[in-house]
Design an enzyme around this catalytic site. Structure first.
Site, PDB file in Angstrom:
ATOM      1  CG  HIS A   1     -18.175  31.501 -28.725  1.00  0.00           C
ATOM      2  ND1 HIS A   1     -19.365  30.886 -29.083  1.00  0.00           N
ATOM      3  CD2 HIS A   1     -18.431  32.836 -28.753  1.00  0.00           C
ATOM      4  CE1 HIS A   1     -20.277  31.809 -29.322  1.00  0.00           C
ATOM      5  NE2 HIS A   1     -19.743  32.998 -29.115  1.00  0.00           N
TER       6      HIS A   1
ATOM      7  NE  ARG B   1     -22.237  33.997 -24.878  1.00  0.00           N
ATOM      8  CZ  ARG B   1     -21.946  34.910 -25.798  1.00  0.00           C
ATOM      9  NH1 ARG B   1     -22.067  36.196 -25.511  1.00  0.00           N
ATOM     10  NH2 ARG B   1     -21.531  34.554 -26.991  1.00  0.00           N
TER      11      ARG B   1
ATOM     12  NE  ARG C   1     -21.738  40.089 -32.151  1.00  0.00           N
ATOM     13  CZ  ARG C   1     -22.018  41.366 -31.818  1.00  0.00           C
ATOM     14  NH1 ARG C   1     -22.387  42.205 -32.731  1.00  0.00           N
ATOM     15  NH2 ARG C   1     -21.897  41.783 -30.570  1.00  0.00           N
ATOM     16  CB  THR C   2     -24.076  33.953 -29.491  1.00  0.00           C
ATOM     17  OG1 THR C   2     -22.753  34.411 -29.736  1.00  0.00           O
ATOM     18  CG2 THR C   2     -24.086  32.440 -29.413  1.00  0.00           C
TER      19      THR C   2
ATOM     20  CE  LYS D   1     -38.008  32.715  -7.405  1.00  0.00           C
ATOM     21  NZ  LYS D   1     -39.026  31.803  -7.939  1.00  0.00           N
TER      22      LYS D   1
HETATM   23  N1   CP Z   1     -19.432  36.825 -31.183  1.00  0.00           N
HETATM   24  C1   CP Z   1     -20.209  36.823 -30.081  1.00  0.00           C
HETATM   25  O1   CP Z   1     -20.190  35.879 -29.283  1.00  0.00           O
HETATM   26  O2   CP Z   1     -20.990  37.929 -29.941  1.00  0.00           O
HETATM   27  P1   CP Z   1     -22.079  38.132 -28.799  1.00  0.00           P
HETATM   28  O3   CP Z   1     -21.332  38.212 -27.483  1.00  0.00           O
HETATM   29  O4   CP Z   1     -22.809  39.391 -29.142  1.00  0.00           O
HETATM   30  O5   CP Z   1     -22.973  36.914 -28.796  1.00  0.00           O
END
Ligand code: CP
Length: 305
Positions: free
Chosen positions: A129, A101, A51-52, A80
């Site tokens: 998040h 991320r 999603r993100t 590396k």
């Molecule tokens: N909600 C969320 O962070 O989903 P993903 O891990 O799929 O990005």
């Protein structure tokens, strides 16, 4: 702060949160624009995401921006032995904004401190998040008509769930009552309880939720975060502690919505999906509009209409 990075939801004031949500409303009405024309956005995903990453990429495409990046650090020179600092300094040469991320808590804060371009935290370990939180706030305001004085139930992995930590901090601006339901080993960490205590936010901790969810305005379900457990036996002991079934929603408030940041494993049975109180897939859709708004704000751009 060196630039306009979004690392923690606490980087934004209530006023800034409302500006993002209002802008996201405009994008929901008219999502295809040329706001990011000429901009290059880097998406660096050192951890898996559906999603993100894809909602950021959808948002960038709808705004006519260009995307570079990787979905797996093993395909980059990190493999590396390149440091995070060198990776960020390099990618910043090629982009106007970095979405990152990473499994380590604090990694995005560090990246934002070394980067000459803004960095958006797309999840750093069990910490924060913030873009998920903004889409959660958008979803809550859209379904409840307000963010104020809501009874919010958070269920599942409250220890490692970064979406819980960010949402708890953001909702604390709006006088909520929290009910935390978790296994003994996955309770909300003390630092977040202290955060709530300092702001006189009421909260209750429970080990059962069947009898109490009739009072909820929002039930925020979460997955037990398997990837954060050092001991797989501990994961097995806790993973099925709380499962929401459709019959449990009888007697809940008419306005109540079930949210979940997703992915779901088995903490919501699929018979809930057809219940009008299930909102998690619309919630994920809202991520596109909210991320359009976040990038517009961070890059100091204006929506076209
Ligand atoms: N909600 C969320 O962070 O989903 P993903 O891990 O799929 O990005």
């Amino acid at each position: 702060m060196k630039n306009k990075s979004l690392v923690s939801i606490t980087d934004y004031s209530t006023d800034e949160i409302f500006k993002i949500l209002d802008l996201a409303e405009q994008y929901e009405k008219n999502p295809v624009q040329s706001v990011l024309n000429g901009k290059v956005i880097a998406t660096l995903f050192f951890e898996p995401s559906t999603r993100t990453r894809l909602s950021f990429e959808s948002a960038i495409n709808k705004l006519e921006g260009k995307i570079i990046g990787f979905t797996d650090a093993s395909s980059s020179s990190v493999k590396k032995g390149e440091s995070l600092k060198d990776t960020i300094l390099t990618v910043a040469n090629y982009s106007d904004l970095i979405v990152m991320r990473h499994p380590l808590e604090g990694s995005t804060r560090y990246a934002s401190e070394v980067s000459p371009v803004p960095v958006i935290n797309a999840g750093d370990g069990a910490n924060q998040h913030p873009t998920q939180t903004l889409l959660d706030l958008y979803s809550i305001r859209k379904t409840q008509g307000t963010l104020e004085n809501l009874n919010v139930f958070m269920v599942g992995d409250l220890k490692y769930g970064r979406t819980v930590h960010s949402l708890l901090q953001a909702m604390s601006n709006f006088n909520p009552i929290f009910n935390f339901i978790s296994h003994e080993k996955l309770k909300i960490p003390d630092e977040y309880k202290l955060f709530l205590d300092e702001r006189n936010i009421e909260y209750f901790e429970h080990s059962e939720f069947t009898d109490i969810i009739s009072k909820a305005d929002i039930i925020y379900m979460t997955r037990v975060q398997k990837e954060r457990f050092a001991d797989p036996i501990e994961y097995e002991k806790t993973k099925d502690a709380y499962i929401l079934r459709n019959d449990m929603l009888e007697g809940t408030r008419d306005n109540m919505k079930v949210l979940h940041p997703l992915p779901r494993v088995n903490e919501i049975t699929i018979d809930v999906d057809k219940n009008p109180k299930a909102y998690y897939f619309q919630q994920a859709k809202n991520g596109v509009f909210v991320r359009q708004a976040i990038m517009t704000k961070i890059l100091g751009l204006e929506i076209n209409n």
